[in-house]
Write a protein that holds these residues in place. Structure first.
Motif, PDB file in Angstrom:
ATOM      1  N   SER A  85      32.975  16.192  72.163  1.00  0.00           N
ATOM      2  CA  SER A  85      32.156  17.176  71.456  1.00  0.00           C
ATOM      3  C   SER A  85      30.905  16.556  70.856  1.00  0.00           C
ATOM      4  O   SER A  85      29.841  17.171  70.866  1.00  0.00           O
ATOM      5  CB  SER A  85      32.969  17.845  70.357  1.00  0.00           C
ATOM      6  OG  SER A  85      34.071  18.504  70.900  1.00  0.00           O
ATOM      7  N   GLU A  86      31.034  15.355  70.332  1.00  0.00           N
ATOM      8  CA  GLU A  86      29.863  14.674  69.797  1.00  0.00           C
ATOM      9  C   GLU A  86      28.875  14.350  70.909  1.00  0.00           C
ATOM     10  O   GLU A  86      27.675  14.438  70.723  1.00  0.00           O
ATOM     11  CB  GLU A  86      30.272  13.395  69.061  1.00  0.00           C
ATOM     12  CG  GLU A  86      30.982  13.630  67.753  1.00  0.00           C
ATOM     13  CD  GLU A  86      30.102  14.223  66.676  1.00  0.00           C
ATOM     14  OE1 GLU A  86      28.897  13.894  66.610  1.00  0.00           O
ATOM     15  OE2 GLU A  86      30.618  15.037  65.896  1.00  0.00           O
ATOM     16  N   GLY A 145      33.409  19.324  62.799  1.00  0.00           N
ATOM     17  CA  GLY A 145      32.984  19.830  64.099  1.00  0.00           C
ATOM     18  C   GLY A 145      31.807  20.776  64.075  1.00  0.00           C
ATOM     19  O   GLY A 145      31.101  20.918  65.064  1.00  0.00           O
ATOM     20  N   ARG A 146      31.580  21.441  62.950  1.00  0.00           N
ATOM     21  CA  ARG A 146      30.463  22.385  62.894  1.00  0.00           C
ATOM     22  C   ARG A 146      29.124  21.692  63.031  1.00  0.00           C
ATOM     23  O   ARG A 146      28.137  22.307  63.398  1.00  0.00           O
ATOM     24  CB  ARG A 146      30.503  23.159  61.580  1.00  0.00           C
ATOM     25  CG  ARG A 146      31.685  24.104  61.516  1.00  0.00           C
ATOM     26  CD  ARG A 146      31.702  24.829  60.228  1.00  0.00           C
ATOM     27  NE  ARG A 146      32.077  23.879  59.181  1.00  0.00           N
ATOM     28  CZ  ARG A 146      32.170  24.175  57.913  1.00  0.00           C
ATOM     29  NH1 ARG A 146      31.889  25.373  57.505  1.00  0.00           N
ATOM     30  NH2 ARG A 146      32.551  23.274  57.038  1.00  0.00           N
ATOM     31  N   ASP A 147      29.089  20.407  62.737  1.00  0.00           N
ATOM     32  CA  ASP A 147      27.841  19.642  62.832  1.00  0.00           C
ATOM     33  C   ASP A 147      27.903  18.603  63.941  1.00  0.00           C
ATOM     34  O   ASP A 147      27.277  17.554  63.847  1.00  0.00           O
ATOM     35  CB  ASP A 147      27.564  18.933  61.509  1.00  0.00           C
ATOM     36  CG  ASP A 147      27.443  19.902  60.356  1.00  0.00           C
ATOM     37  OD1 ASP A 147      26.893  20.992  60.574  1.00  0.00           O
ATOM     38  OD2 ASP A 147      27.901  19.571  59.247  1.00  0.00           O
ATOM     39  N   ALA A 148      28.653  18.872  64.999  1.00  0.00           N
ATOM     40  CA  ALA A 148      28.837  17.896  66.076  1.00  0.00           C
ATOM     41  C   ALA A 148      27.504  17.513  66.702  1.00  0.00           C
ATOM     42  O   ALA A 148      26.637  18.344  66.918  1.00  0.00           O
ATOM     43  CB  ALA A 148      29.763  18.450  67.152  1.00  0.00           C
ATOM     44  N   TRP A 194      37.399  20.892  63.192  1.00  0.00           N
ATOM     45  CA  TRP A 194      36.167  21.676  63.266  1.00  0.00           C
ATOM     46  C   TRP A 194      35.691  22.070  61.870  1.00  0.00           C
ATOM     47  O   TRP A 194      34.499  22.005  61.571  1.00  0.00           O
ATOM     48  CB  TRP A 194      36.371  22.931  64.110  1.00  0.00           C
ATOM     49  CG  TRP A 194      35.190  23.837  64.075  1.00  0.00           C
ATOM     50  CD1 TRP A 194      34.067  23.744  64.827  1.00  0.00           C
ATOM     51  CD2 TRP A 194      34.991  24.954  63.198  1.00  0.00           C
ATOM     52  NE1 TRP A 194      33.181  24.737  64.484  1.00  0.00           N
ATOM     53  CE2 TRP A 194      33.724  25.492  63.489  1.00  0.00           C
ATOM     54  CE3 TRP A 194      35.765  25.539  62.208  1.00  0.00           C
ATOM     55  CZ2 TRP A 194      33.220  26.598  62.819  1.00  0.00           C
ATOM     56  CZ3 TRP A 194      35.251  26.644  61.537  1.00  0.00           C
ATOM     57  CH2 TRP A 194      34.001  27.157  61.850  1.00  0.00           C
ATOM     58  N   ARG A 197      27.472  17.777  72.082  1.00  0.00           N
ATOM     59  CA  ARG A 197      27.056  18.599  70.946  1.00  0.00           C
ATOM     60  C   ARG A 197      27.719  19.973  70.943  1.00  0.00           C
ATOM     61  O   ARG A 197      27.086  20.975  70.639  1.00  0.00           O
ATOM     62  CB  ARG A 197      25.549  18.734  70.891  1.00  0.00           C
ATOM     63  CG  ARG A 197      24.858  17.436  70.639  1.00  0.00           C
ATOM     64  CD  ARG A 197      23.385  17.609  70.527  1.00  0.00           C
ATOM     65  NE  ARG A 197      22.784  16.308  70.260  1.00  0.00           N
ATOM     66  CZ  ARG A 197      21.650  16.151  69.640  1.00  0.00           C
ATOM     67  NH1 ARG A 197      20.979  17.175  69.216  1.00  0.00           N
ATOM     68  NH2 ARG A 197      21.184  14.947  69.437  1.00  0.00           N
ATOM     69  N   TYR A 241      36.998  23.692  69.959  1.00  0.00           N
ATOM     70  CA  TYR A 241      37.871  22.708  69.316  1.00  0.00           C
ATOM     71  C   TYR A 241      39.327  23.154  69.339  1.00  0.00           C
ATOM     72  O   TYR A 241      40.221  22.382  69.666  1.00  0.00           O
ATOM     73  CB  TYR A 241      37.427  22.461  67.869  1.00  0.00           C
ATOM     74  CG  TYR A 241      36.245  21.551  67.765  1.00  0.00           C
ATOM     75  CD1 TYR A 241      36.400  20.175  67.791  1.00  0.00           C
ATOM     76  CD2 TYR A 241      34.965  22.055  67.659  1.00  0.00           C
ATOM     77  CE1 TYR A 241      35.316  19.324  67.708  1.00  0.00           C
ATOM     78  CE2 TYR A 241      33.871  21.216  67.570  1.00  0.00           C
ATOM     79  CZ  TYR A 241      34.051  19.850  67.603  1.00  0.00           C
ATOM     80  OH  TYR A 241      32.984  19.016  67.533  1.00  0.00           O
ATOM     81  N   ARG A 251      29.920  22.754  69.337  1.00  0.00           N
ATOM     82  CA  ARG A 251      30.163  23.061  67.929  1.00  0.00           C
ATOM     83  C   ARG A 251      31.046  24.271  67.719  1.00  0.00           C
ATOM     84  O   ARG A 251      31.317  24.631  66.596  1.00  0.00           O
ATOM     85  CB  ARG A 251      28.836  23.315  67.224  1.00  0.00           C
ATOM     86  CG  ARG A 251      27.976  22.106  67.184  1.00  0.00           C
ATOM     87  CD  ARG A 251      26.716  22.374  66.448  1.00  0.00           C
ATOM     88  NE  ARG A 251      26.000  21.117  66.299  1.00  0.00           N
ATOM     89  CZ  ARG A 251      24.724  21.024  66.106  1.00  0.00           C
ATOM     90  NH1 ARG A 251      23.984  22.099  66.012  1.00  0.00           N
ATOM     91  NH2 ARG A 251      24.163  19.857  65.980  1.00  0.00           N
TER      92      ARG A 251
END
Length: 168
Positions: free
Chosen positions: A88-89, A148-151, A144, A92, A99, A94
């Motif tokens: 995910s990173e 995760g919201r800022d992946a 998340w 990107r 997730y 999100r």
């Protein structure tokens, strides 16, 4: 940089803890999981005790048993959110659905991948896979919510308008 050093590892640890708690509660509440967990722990405990008392030096056996438990815990509770977090990173991603589903499906699939044989599953095996999938979904949701919201870091800002009111 702080995100990679503090937030992501902390989020992974909390997600693994939440999924451990969910799996424990599922093992207590669900009759199929309770039977599987209880039988496994009971048989494993007595085999372990017999081995320790029949050995002159039980140290290596205790270390191997602890390592085996840690491997299973890592594989079921920590590895799926870790893998999804890294992917995910990189891309990107999100979305909460990404997730939750990715970690859930990966966690549910681990016993099937490790088993490696192609045979029809019993209803109890499918039930255990469903509980493991929910366990992974809990881990994905918790991860998340924390990180995760800022992946992938901040998204690039849109270009500011040029002087005179015209956009580029």
């Amino acid at each position: 940089m702080i995100r990679w050093l503090l937030l992501i590892p902390l989020a992974l640890l909390i997600a693994a803890g939440a999924s451990t708690l969910f799996l424990f509660v599922a093992s207590v509440v669900d009759p199929v999981m309770g039977s599987l967990t209880g039988d496994t722990l009971l048989v494993g405990f007595w085999v372990f005790v017999d081995g320790v008392f029949s050995s002159e030096d039980p140290g290596p056996m205790i270390a191997e048993a602890a390592f085996a438990v840690a491997r299973v815990a890592f594989l079921l509770l920590f590895f799926p959110p870790l893998l999804v977090a890294v992917v995910s990173e990189a891309v990107r991603a999100r979305g909460v659905l990404w997730y939750t589903l990715a970690v859930g499906v990966l966690t549910a699939a681990i016993p099937w991948v490790l088993r490696g044989s192609a045979r029809v599953a019993s209803p109890a095996e499918l039930h255990v896979s469903a509980v493991l999938g929910l366990t992974g979904a809990v881990a994905g949701l918790v991860y998340w919510a924390i990180a995760g919201r800022d992946a992938g870091g901040a998204r690039p800002a849109p270009n500011p308008p040029l002087p005179g009111g015209t956009a580029p």
